[in-house]
Design a protein around this motif. Structure first.
Motif, PDB file in Angstrom:
ATOM      1  N   LEU A  53       1.008  -1.156  -0.033  1.00  0.00           N
ATOM      2  CA  LEU A  53       0.020  -0.030   0.099  1.00  0.00           C
ATOM      3  C   LEU A  53       0.750   1.296   0.044  1.00  0.00           C
ATOM      4  O   LEU A  53       0.652   2.181  -0.815  1.00  0.00           O
ATOM      5  N   ALA A  54       1.952   1.148   0.917  1.00  0.00           N
ATOM      6  CA  ALA A  54       2.665   2.488   0.940  1.00  0.00           C
ATOM      7  C   ALA A  54       3.347   2.632  -0.537  1.00  0.00           C
ATOM      8  O   ALA A  54       3.400   3.825  -0.803  1.00  0.00           O
ATOM      9  N   ASN A  55       4.053   1.617  -1.061  1.00  0.00           N
ATOM     10  CA  ASN A  55       4.523   1.787  -2.304  1.00  0.00           C
ATOM     11  C   ASN A  55       3.564   2.164  -3.586  1.00  0.00           C
ATOM     12  O   ASN A  55       4.241   2.682  -4.426  1.00  0.00           O
ATOM     13  N   GLU A  56       2.466   2.115  -3.141  1.00  0.00           N
ATOM     14  CA  GLU A  56       1.409   2.684  -4.221  1.00  0.00           C
ATOM     15  C   GLU A  56       1.194   4.020  -3.997  1.00  0.00           C
ATOM     16  O   GLU A  56       1.100   4.785  -5.008  1.00  0.00           O
ATOM     17  N   VAL A  57       1.441   4.593  -2.662  1.00  0.00           N
ATOM     18  CA  VAL A  57       1.340   5.898  -2.538  1.00  0.00           C
ATOM     19  C   VAL A  57       2.626   6.671  -2.782  1.00  0.00           C
ATOM     20  O   VAL A  57       2.480   7.857  -3.185  1.00  0.00           O
ATOM     21  N   SER A  58       3.712   5.964  -2.341  1.00  0.00           N
ATOM     22  CA  SER A  58       4.654   6.756  -2.669  1.00  0.00           C
ATOM     23  C   SER A  58       6.012   5.917  -3.145  1.00  0.00           C
ATOM     24  O   SER A  58       5.831   4.751  -2.575  1.00  0.00           O
ATOM     25  N   SER A  59       6.872   6.477  -4.028  1.00  0.00           N
ATOM     26  CA  SER A  59       8.132   5.432  -4.527  1.00  0.00           C
ATOM     27  C   SER A  59       9.050   5.480  -3.396  1.00  0.00           C
ATOM     28  O   SER A  59       9.875   4.313  -3.265  1.00  0.00           O
ATOM     29  N   SER A  60       9.241   6.316  -2.618  1.00  0.00           N
ATOM     30  CA  SER A  60      10.012   6.325  -1.516  1.00  0.00           C
ATOM     31  C   SER A  60       9.420   6.756  -0.143  1.00  0.00           C
ATOM     32  O   SER A  60       9.815   7.996   0.329  1.00  0.00           O
ATOM     33  N   PRO A  61       8.672   6.039   0.438  1.00  0.00           N
ATOM     34  CA  PRO A  61       7.969   6.321   1.490  1.00  0.00           C
ATOM     35  C   PRO A  61       8.820   6.595   2.790  1.00  0.00           C
ATOM     36  O   PRO A  61      10.003   5.987   2.754  1.00  0.00           O
TER      37      PRO A  61
END
Ligand code: ASP
Ligand code: MG
Length: 603
Positions: A53-61
């Protein structure tokens, strides 16, 4: 009444039914008269899903928000398990890491535990409640209270840290396999369950056991002498006990940032025998060490570095008392060791009595680059030349000149802040009781070999090479320095080879090539198609013949050994990756570790 910490992994709490099954087991343990703290992971693959999920929102959370996100997984489980327990009539309360007071470094996503407050836990336990604690998470205490996580797989570490802080009677790790197996059952169908393993062996088998038990958890158990059991939450089988020696007393403060090195040892009673220019084909090490073991001679270190042309050098150490005998064996076998039956050149035998072995050890060095480099640098600064290097997961051993041994011991204990008062000579038996010579076997195919030819043979070379790699955050696994000395431009040189994770291989080669311009070595080469096969057992100390059996099993399969390195309880061979599984099966069989029981492991 015993105080028990139980930890349940993701699959063990993967569904409502599984959580209820866990609640039943917990309830039963309480009814047997125990006090219980239960540590849980996130349900099933929750953590993976959250990462996605995090990777879908940001490429480098950013790591802070990742910790905020991932720590929610465990929070779901603690609440559900507490409800399930209450449903059974068992008083229970859930607590997050912060609520307990699991204080960590302020390092998001890979925090190490500093200390655990036990006051609140004790209060609830005294009321007869089961305390259900979120694993994998903690809180930093500097300025703001920040939620941190310990790194993937970290809830094992939470459980053992809680157990050690509470001085619990034992810590039980429930998982989806029945315990720790003699090797990877996906590669060797006859792999069997072990009933017991020492924490040191477990650490040396890190590449095998890490999936079952986080090495950091083993390290804490070993440091505080916490009895651990690894077992399946699906059955009532007793699982595998991970046992530790009674440790030296140590503070519970700074639990995981304690010293990387906790022992400096020296062994003066060693002599070195080197066979130079033995042919590089299968069976040579087997016949040499077979002959030596048939004379009942115990060898300590064994080192074979990368070949040169079609020959290798093999060096080993024995205690002085048996040197004459070992030398005679080597001399007797040398004439038969020719590169070709018709070749005139035979292996040459060199003996050196005036050597000593110094070693640093400590579980804290796993995955922490720079420890070996610091040892080499300490020796280099004192102008002490290193003749042989041999490393394992938790130990670095160097052979040096005997006359420099006291100085080395003193300097190393200073550099690593180890109290010499408590240090003993290596000869003391660290593993009382009976242990099999080989407990388990690990095949690590994730390594690459880097070879540096013709490194000037003077103090400081190894320090520079491994210091630079550490600066680049590259963890080095096995380091092997060759015996052979070549004169290049009037300077004696030796080859140094080492292994790193495959993903670090290209960077490592580039780093070394840069350094090379400065120190002037020969060619640097990398080989990813290698595998490291290691046999581990506390019972191999003082027992002749283990190496011979290992090498013979490989020879019988016509598998060539590229490098050999050993520690007291481990022998590792670097071989061709394509032969890894065949080799693993042969060696597992040779040590009689196989059995008929089919151990099911989830895919
Ligand atoms: N849930 C975390 C992970 O999947 C911690 C753990 O299960 O040990 O890595
Ligand atoms: Mg795990």
């Amino acid at each position: 009444m015993a105080l028990v910490v139980q930890k349940y992994g993701g699959t063990s709490v993967g569904s409502v039914e599984r959580i209820q099954a866990v609640a039943n087991r917990v309830r039963k343990t309480v009814q047997q008269g125990n006090s219980l703290v239960v540590v849980v992971s996130a349900m099933g693959k929750t953590t993976d899903t959250l990462v996605k999920l995090a990777n879908e929102v940001s490429s480098s959370p950013c790591r802070r928000e990742m910790d905020m996100l991932l720590s929610t997984g465990e929070q779901v489980t603690i609440a559900l398990l507490s409800m399930a327990l209450q449903e059974l009539g068992q008083p229970a309360i859930s607590l997050t890491g912060a609520q307990v007071g699991i204080v960590t470094e302020a390092e998001h996503s890979r925090a190490r535990i500093l200390q655990v407050s036990v006051d609140r836990l004790a209060r609830h336990l005294n009321k007869g409640e089961v305390v259900v604690v979120a694993g994998f998470q903690g809180v930093s205490s500097i300025e703001d209270l920040e939620i941190t996580t310990l790194g993937r797989g970290g809830s094992d570490t939470s459980a053992v840290a809680l157990a050690a802080s509470l001085k619990a009677d034992r810590c039980e790790i429930y998982t989806d396999v029945p315990g720790i197996l003699t090797t990877d059952p996906r590669l060797v169908p006859s792999a069997q369950l072990m009933s017991e393993i020492t924490a040191d062996e477990m650490l040396e088998l890190a590449s095998l056991g890490a999936k079952v038990l986080h090495p950091r958890a083993v390290e804490i158990a070993r440091n505080y002498g916490m009895p651990l059991v690894v077992l399946s939450s699906w059955s009532d089988r007793p699982g595998t006990r991970v046992v530790s020696r009674l440790p030296k007393p140590r503070s519970l403060q700074g639990m995981e940032i304690a010293k990387a090195v906790d022992g400096v040892e020296v062994d003066r009673d060693q002599a070195k025998i080197a066979l130079l220019r033995v042919p590089d084909f299968p069976g040579v090490a087997a016949s040499l060490f077979g002959e030596i073991s048939s004379q009942n001679i115990d060898v300590d270190l064994i080192i074979q570095s990368i070949h040169e042309g079609n020959t290798n050098d093999i060096a080993f150490t024995v205690i002085n008392k048996v040197l004459k005998q070992a030398e005679a064996v080597a001399e007797a076998i040398a004439p038969s060791l020719r590169t070709h039956p018709t070749a005139s050149e035979e292996a040459e035998v060199l003996v050196d009595r005036k050597i000593a072995k110094v070693a640093i050890s400590g579980a804290g060095m796993i995955g922490r680059p720079g420890i070996a480099a610091k040892m080499f640098k300490t020796l280099a600064d004192a102008k002490i030349n290193i003749q042989m290097i041999s490393t394992s997961e938790v130990k670095v051993s160097c052979v040096i000149n005997e006359s420099e041994c006291d100085r080395a011991l003193h300097l190393l204990s200073q550099a690593f802040d180890v109290d010499l008062g408590s240090q003993k000579e290596i000869t003391e038996n660290k593993y009382p009781g009976k242990h099999p010579p080989v407990r388990g076997i690990a095949l690590d195919t994730n390594q690459a070999e880097i070879a540096i030819r013709h490194v000037p043979d003077k103090p400081g070379m190894a320090a520079q090479i491994f210091g630079l790699l550490a600066q680049k955050n590259i963890s080095v696994d096995a380091i092997i320095q060759s015996q052979r000395c070549r004169i290049i431009n009037d300077l004696p040189t030796r080859d140094i080879a080492f292994t790193v994770a495959q993903s670090d291989a290209d960077l490592a080669c580039r780093v070394i090539a840069m350094l090379n311009e400065k120190i002037g070595c020969g060619e640097v080469s990398g080989d990813k198609a290698i595998a490291k096969l290691s046999v581990v057992g506390a019972g191999m100390i003082g027992k002749p013949g283990v190496a011979a059996k290992f090498f013979t099993a490989l020879a019988q399969e016509q598998i060539n050994i590229q490098m050999i390195t050993t520690s007291e309880i481990k022998i590792s061979c670097v071989i061709n990756e394509a032969e890894g599984v065949k080799a693993l099966n042969a060696v597992h069989e040779a040590f009689g570790l196989g059995g008929d029981e089919q151990i099911k492991i989830p895919t």
